[in-house]
Design an enzyme around this catalytic site. Sequence first.
Site, PDB file in Angstrom:
ATOM      1  N   HIS A  85       0.833  -1.198   0.000  1.00  0.00           N
ATOM      2  CA  HIS A  85       0.000   0.000   0.000  1.00  0.00           C
ATOM      3  C   HIS A  85       0.872   1.254   0.000  1.00  0.00           C
ATOM      4  O   HIS A  85       2.092   1.172   0.189  1.00  0.00           O
ATOM      5  CB  HIS A  85      -0.931   0.021   1.222  1.00  0.00           C
ATOM      6  CG  HIS A  85      -2.083  -0.933   1.109  1.00  0.00           C
ATOM      7  ND1 HIS A  85      -1.982  -2.254   1.483  1.00  0.00           N
ATOM      8  CD2 HIS A  85      -3.358  -0.757   0.668  1.00  0.00           C
ATOM      9  CE1 HIS A  85      -3.142  -2.851   1.273  1.00  0.00           C
ATOM     10  NE2 HIS A  85      -3.998  -1.969   0.787  1.00  0.00           N
ATOM     11  N   LYS A 140      -0.425   4.736   4.674  1.00  0.00           N
ATOM     12  CA  LYS A 140      -1.344   3.802   5.345  1.00  0.00           C
ATOM     13  C   LYS A 140      -0.849   3.528   6.760  1.00  0.00           C
ATOM     14  O   LYS A 140       0.332   3.269   6.979  1.00  0.00           O
ATOM     15  CB  LYS A 140      -1.448   2.493   4.560  1.00  0.00           C
ATOM     16  CG  LYS A 140      -2.477   1.530   5.141  1.00  0.00           C
ATOM     17  CD  LYS A 140      -2.745   0.375   4.210  1.00  0.00           C
ATOM     18  CE  LYS A 140      -3.734  -0.623   4.793  1.00  0.00           C
ATOM     19  NZ  LYS A 140      -5.059  -0.021   5.056  1.00  0.00           N
TER      20      LYS A 140
END
Length: 241
Positions: free
Chosen positions: A131, A135
């Site tokens: 990600h 995040k």
Amino acid sequence: MNLLVWGKNGKMGRMLIAMAKEDPYWSKVQGIGSHEDEESWSIKPDVVVDFSHQKSLDRLLQFCLKRKCPLVIGTTGYDDEQIQQIKKTAEEIPLVFSANMSLGMNLLFSLVKDAAVILKDSVDIEVVEAHHNRKIDAPSGSARSIVEAIEEGLGEERNKVYGRVGEAPRQKGEIGIHSIRGGNIIGRHEAWFIHDLESITLVHEANDRSVFAKGALEAAKFAAQVQPGSYDMTHVLGLKK
């Protein structure tokens, strides 16, 4: 139908509001931010979609319970106690809770379960997720759901190893879970089933964040039509009755 987006100032919140306003199904679309006093608003939603933060959970659940309002939760990173709160709330209102709102990701959950049923103990299993560098939680909620689906297919829980460092020989039956963070990666998940002679890798990659918003709005339409209970995207997509 009136829609309320909880977490209107985040990327997902802004996208949800924009997409919902283009959909004639919703007669009114409103949003609320993390620090706004929702009780001072004359808000009367038919369904709430949440993409905010774990710290907002208590306020969110109280708001929906007070109004008996269906709820879709797309926020991830909850601890076990918070997940129990969510399940308890679902006894009183329709509640869709999913770590990932996309069709493809939920198909992956089904596929990894099927693979685990067939392959059982003949393979080593590793899960890798990637990600963007902003995040907060790791591993991702979707990675945890992949592991849960694999364990369901195996028929038992397995020891989980989060990354490896130093002398860390693999133990039989363990599931390795690894997180990558960098740049603007929207989301990529891989499930590896590794045999001595061959390997199978199942992969899902999101190319555009709108795939999650689209799924969340479909979940909201579903939640507005069903009885109180706990649901996930497999119910919304007709993969589970």
